[in-house]
Design an enzyme around this catalytic site. Structure first.
Site, PDB file in Angstrom:
ATOM      1  N   THR A  44     -13.980   5.438   6.838  1.00  0.00           N
ATOM      2  CA  THR A  44     -14.652   5.059   5.609  1.00  0.00           C
ATOM      3  C   THR A  44     -14.917   3.558   5.635  1.00  0.00           C
ATOM      4  O   THR A  44     -14.547   2.860   6.578  1.00  0.00           O
ATOM      5  CB  THR A  44     -13.779   5.393   4.385  1.00  0.00           C
ATOM      6  OG1 THR A  44     -12.595   4.584   4.436  1.00  0.00           O
ATOM      7  CG2 THR A  44     -13.393   6.870   4.374  1.00  0.00           C
ATOM      8  N   TYR A  95       0.832  -1.198   0.000  1.00  0.00           N
ATOM      9  CA  TYR A  95       0.000   0.000   0.000  1.00  0.00           C
ATOM     10  C   TYR A  95       0.872   1.256   0.000  1.00  0.00           C
ATOM     11  O   TYR A  95       0.659   2.179  -0.796  1.00  0.00           O
ATOM     12  CB  TYR A  95      -0.922  -0.016   1.214  1.00  0.00           C
ATOM     13  CG  TYR A  95      -1.811   1.188   1.352  1.00  0.00           C
ATOM     14  CD1 TYR A  95      -2.968   1.303   0.597  1.00  0.00           C
ATOM     15  CD2 TYR A  95      -1.508   2.206   2.248  1.00  0.00           C
ATOM     16  CE1 TYR A  95      -3.804   2.411   0.723  1.00  0.00           C
ATOM     17  CE2 TYR A  95      -2.328   3.309   2.386  1.00  0.00           C
ATOM     18  CZ  TYR A  95      -3.483   3.414   1.622  1.00  0.00           C
ATOM     19  OH  TYR A  95      -4.299   4.513   1.753  1.00  0.00           O
TER      20      TYR A  95
END
Length: 253
Positions: free
Chosen positions: A192, A157
């Site tokens: 989120t 990531y």
């Protein structure tokens, strides 16, 4: 925002728009008057976002697709131009993250991370550039505070977000003398669907996780969305090659 955002008569493409930051970005652009093509693998979530956009009296079209395919990225841009006759802004918001001890990360998770976080923005940008040049438009890439500080258990990531940040700067240099802008926004942790659905191995060292957790708490999704919309709009004409960190001080020191 210091300057009013006006996207009336303009069209935008937003990825990852079925929920979270992508949805908030699409709505911020819609409130500014833009017609929006929203893209995500989650068709039901896209329909909900589209309904909210249409309530703002703007046109909204959906494209439910997996952006890990280069052909799907090119088709997304084509659908936006077909729907609205133009493309003024591309907002690359979609992203995935997999926590793992590096030796245990599967090849599938690694390849998915690269495909969604780094390759998809490239292919979308590649397809969008001719239309954005015609419209004096803009690309806004959502990277991460992980582009600037090493974070344990998410090596892939971090690599993709650092790569996307530097890709933004490289494109800004390549198109310095052309009527198109490239910028990025690098948020810290937000609440989120990615955060709520995140799976971590049980034996992680949480003291290492704490090193990149903001001392001021999570970043507000709407704050990031408003910045993305601002950079996508003519109000941000002075921004080119910038990466705006919105991380409540994570990368400050």
């Amino acid at each position: 925002m210091p300057t009013a955002i006006n996207m009336t008569g303009k069209a935008a493409l937003v990825t990852g728009a079925a929920s979270g930051l992508g949805r908030a970005t699409a709505l911020a652009l819609g409130r500014a008057g833009a017609d929006v093509l929203i893209v995500d693998v989650n068709a039901a979530g896209l329909d909900e976002t589209a309904e909210q956009l249409r309530a703002l009296d703007v046109r909204a079209e959906t494209y439910a697709v997996d952006l890990s395919s280069a052909d799907n990225c090119r088709t997304a841009v084509a659908k936006a131009v077909e729907a609205f006759g133009r493309l003024d802004a591309l907002c690359n918001v979609a992203g995935v993250i997999f926590f793992s001890h590096t030796p245990e990360m599967s090849a599938a998770d690694y390849e998915k991370t690269l495909a969604v976080n780094l390759s998809a923005p490239f292919y979308l940008i590649q397809a969008a550039i001719p239309h954005l040049l015609e419209a004096n438009g803009a690309v806004v890439n959502v990277t991460s505070s992980a582009a600037f500080v090493g974070e344990a258990y998410v090596a892939a990531y971090c690599a993709t977000k650092a790569g996307l940040t530097h890709m933004t700067k490289a494109l800004a240099m390549e198109y310095t003398h052309k009527p198109i802008r490239f910028n990025a926004v690098a948020p810290g942790g937000m609440m989120t669907n990615i955060a709520t659905n995140m799976k971590m191995p049980a034996d992680l060292d949480h003291s290492l996780i704490a090193r990149f957790s903001g001392l001021r708490g999570l970043v507000e999704v709407d704050d990031v969305a408003e910045m993305v919309a601002f950079l996508a709009s003519p109000a941000a004409a002075g921004y080119h090659g910038a990466c705006i960190n919105i991380d409540k001080g994570i990368t400050a020191g």
